[in-house]
Design an enzyme around this catalytic site. Structure first.
Site, PDB file in Angstrom:
ATOM      1  N   HIS A 146      89.649  -9.949  16.230  1.00 47.91           N
ATOM      2  CA  HIS A 146      88.664  -9.435  16.279  1.00 47.91           C
ATOM      3  C   HIS A 146      87.717  -9.282  17.819  1.00 47.91           C
ATOM      4  O   HIS A 146      86.503 -10.204  17.731  1.00 47.91           O
ATOM      5  CB  HIS A 146      88.109  -9.442  15.350  1.00 47.91           C
ATOM      6  CG  HIS A 146      86.431  -9.203  14.305  1.00 47.91           C
ATOM      7  ND1 HIS A 146      86.680  -8.943  13.074  1.00 47.91           N
ATOM      8  CD2 HIS A 146      85.504  -8.398  15.469  1.00 47.91           C
ATOM      9  CE1 HIS A 146      85.684  -8.125  13.146  1.00 47.91           C
ATOM     10  NE2 HIS A 146      84.662  -7.820  13.250  1.00 47.91           N
ATOM     11  N   LEU A 147      87.538  -8.395  18.532  1.00 50.00           N
ATOM     12  CA  LEU A 147      87.060  -8.408  19.797  1.00 50.00           C
ATOM     13  C   LEU A 147      85.794  -9.147  19.658  1.00 50.00           C
ATOM     14  O   LEU A 147      85.073  -8.621  19.085  1.00 50.00           O
ATOM     15  CB  LEU A 147      86.620  -7.954  20.984  1.00 50.00           C
ATOM     16  CG  LEU A 147      86.748  -6.498  20.509  1.00 50.00           C
ATOM     17  CD1 LEU A 147      84.778  -6.359  21.296  1.00 50.00           C
ATOM     18  CD2 LEU A 147      87.147  -5.100  21.454  1.00 50.00           C
ATOM     19  N   HIS A 148      85.004 -10.078  20.410  1.00 55.79           N
ATOM     20  CA  HIS A 148      83.293 -10.170  19.939  1.00 55.79           C
ATOM     21  C   HIS A 148      83.169 -10.562  21.577  1.00 55.79           C
ATOM     22  O   HIS A 148      84.087 -11.187  23.104  1.00 55.79           O
ATOM     23  CB  HIS A 148      83.546 -11.622  18.907  1.00 55.79           C
ATOM     24  CG  HIS A 148      84.471 -12.790  19.596  1.00 55.79           C
ATOM     25  ND1 HIS A 148      85.587 -12.302  19.237  1.00 55.79           N
ATOM     26  CD2 HIS A 148      83.949 -13.631  20.410  1.00 55.79           C
ATOM     27  CE1 HIS A 148      86.132 -13.761  19.640  1.00 55.79           C
ATOM     28  NE2 HIS A 148      85.416 -14.531  20.294  1.00 55.79           N
ATOM     29  N   VAL A 149      81.694 -10.548  22.121  1.00 56.90           N
ATOM     30  CA  VAL A 149      81.456 -10.201  23.445  1.00 56.90           C
ATOM     31  C   VAL A 149      80.498 -11.744  23.129  1.00 56.90           C
ATOM     32  O   VAL A 149      79.493 -11.553  23.051  1.00 56.90           O
ATOM     33  CB  VAL A 149      80.438  -9.365  23.501  1.00 56.90           C
ATOM     34  CG1 VAL A 149      79.896  -9.315  25.326  1.00 56.90           C
ATOM     35  CG2 VAL A 149      81.165  -7.936  24.116  1.00 56.90           C
TER      36      VAL A 149
END
Length: 168
Positions: free
Chosen positions: A125-128
């Site tokens: 789950h990509l996150h910045v």
């Protein structure tokens, strides 16, 4: 070499986060945060959009460290829909503005780690990551003691950032 730094106040800080979002259940960590019945203050959610949201990092590098993520589990930038991509990057801009308003830092780090080999703690789950920075904010504690010193509790960080975000 110093092997342990005792910080008993951290046990309450960490246990509150774990009590809010179950380690078990379906979905990624971020999906479980979104599905939680706890309040945004308890989960650390700062903002909710149509396709993305912003949340405090429960294990921050420093005070004010937040993350922006799509609502659905997407591992790679190429898998984002156009709407998710547009909202994600608009939310990153809003996050940086909120950080600047709340903390008046000398700089801001913005970045993401894609995949386990890229350093992602939640690779599915990509996150910045967005976090305020100051000259000299990295010191011997992280380098030598492998510990971070945070000057404010998460609840205070949440309040500062939420107020700054809403004031935009």
């Amino acid at each position: 070499m110093l092997e342990r730094l005792w910080a008993p106040w951290r046990s309450r800080y960490v246990s509150e986060i774990h009590a809010t979002v179950s380690e078990e259940g379906e979905g990624t960590l971020f999906e479980r945060i979104l599905a939680s019945e706890a309040s945004d203050e308890e989960t650390g959610i700062l903002w909710r959009g149509e396709t993305c949201f912003a949340v405090l990092n429960a294990y921050p590098y420093g005070s004010g460290h937040l993350m922006v993520a799509p609502n659905r589990a997407v591992a790679d930038l190429a898998d984002l829909t156009d709407a998710e991509s547009d909202e994600l990057w608009a939310a990153v801009r809003a996050a940086v503005a909120a950080i600047q308003e709340a903390y008046d830092p000398e700089g801001v780090n913005v970045g993401l780690n894609l995949g386990a080999a890229g350093g992602a703690g939640v690779p599915d789950h990509l996150h910045v990551h967005c976090l305020p920075r100051w000259r000299g904010d990295t010191n011997f504690m992280t380098t030598v003691a492998e510990a971070r010193v945070l000057p404010e509790p998460l609840a205070e960080s949440w309040s500062k950032l939420r107020n700054a975000w809403e004031a935009r």
